[in-house]
Enzyme design. Structure first.
Site, PDB file in Angstrom:
ATOM      1  CB  SER A  85      41.825  40.427  43.148  1.00 56.73           C
ATOM      2  OG  SER A  85      40.525  40.536  42.614  1.00 56.73           O
ATOM      3  CE1 TYR A 124      43.942  40.258  38.295  1.00 56.18           C
ATOM      4  CE2 TYR A 124      41.765  39.614  39.074  1.00 56.18           C
ATOM      5  CZ  TYR A 124      42.847  40.479  39.109  1.00 56.18           C
ATOM      6  OH  TYR A 124      42.835  41.552  39.964  1.00 56.18           O
TER       7      TYR A 124
END
Length: 264
Positions: free
Chosen positions: A140, A153
């Site tokens: 990401s 995350y």
């Protein structure tokens, strides 16, 4: 490039994983579709339009490492080899550090990092035997940048870069490749299924996610980069410029992130 190649996709039941399955099928690949929800995998398998002998629905939980060796053998029994492993299984969070239960951090690391590590170690011996294979790992933009309410995350995605950069160096002379994909805002349900501070489902869709790049366009860009042998790619809108700000003007990015409002 992908015609008659075997591509194993985790997280294939929705979002980028589903879009990759449809696009790979269009380009002639044979598919192994994995996620926890078998009914959704069956739906995706039907959406690919592939004949039954060209697609294998293989439900799995990437956190169940003890089951992965058997899953690899199932794939080999069906297709004889694995050419691409698209590691797309993942979950996110929406919570401040001060509020987050440690169980949430462990869950994020188990799915996003340790799950990818376990599947890699399970399938790696076969790829080394073949002297070919390609790991495509969905990280990401958050794998490069730390932002509010995403601490676990971000940490799990940062960890992927360290692991797969090391793996790439180790297997470079064995005919294997590694591509790390850093999506920005892609139109997927990932935010609505995020974990809250207590570990419950967040249950809301972020506006930025809803306005992001369509998942099918993201999939096409990923496959184009994989075909070109790219080691790392960034896919999204203007948010990916944050990666370059982090590299060349970190103080500016830090100020932007500090002052940015969060949803919720």
């Amino acid at each position: 490039m992908f015609n008659q190649k075997t591509a194993w996709i985790t997280g294939a039941s929705s979002g980028i994983g589903e879009a990759l399955a449809v696009e790979l099928a269009r380009q002639g690949a044979r598919l192994v579709l994995s996620a926890r929800r078998e009914t959704e995998l069956q739906r995706v398998a039907k959406a690919t339009g592939l004949p039954a002998d060209a697609v294998l629905v293989l439900p799995l939980d990437v956190t169940d490492a003890a089951d992965l060796a058997e899953k690899v053998q199932t794939v080999l029994a069906r297709f004889g080899r694995v050419d691409y492993v698209f590691q797309n299984a993942g979950i996110t969070q929406r919570s401040l550090v001060q509020d987050t239960d440690p169980v949430v951090y462990r869950r994020l690391m188990d799915v996003n990092f340790f799950g990818a590590v376990a599947l890699t170690q399970a399938v790696l011996p076969q790829l080394l035997t073949q002297k070919s294979g390609h790991f495509v790992v969905t990280s990401s933009v958050a794998g490069k940048i730390g932002v509010k309410q995403r601490s676990g995350y971000c940490a799990s995605k940062h960890a992927l870069h360290g692991f797969f950069d090391s793996l790439r160096a180790e297997v470079a002379n064995e005919g294997l490749r590694v591509t790390i994909v850093c999506p920005g805002y892609i139109r997927t349900p990932i935010s609505s299924s995020a974990l809250s501070a207590s570990g419950e489902v967040y249950g809301k869709s972020d506006r930025a996610q809803e306005q992001g790049m369509p998942a099918d366009e993201c999939a096409r860009r990923i496959l184009k980069a994989v075909a070109a042998g790219r080691e790392e790619i960034y896919v999204g809108g203007r948010e990916i410029w944050g990666i370059y700000l982090k590299r060349f003007f970190p103080a500016i990015l830090s100020k932007i992130i500090r002052n940015r409002r969060v949803e919720g």
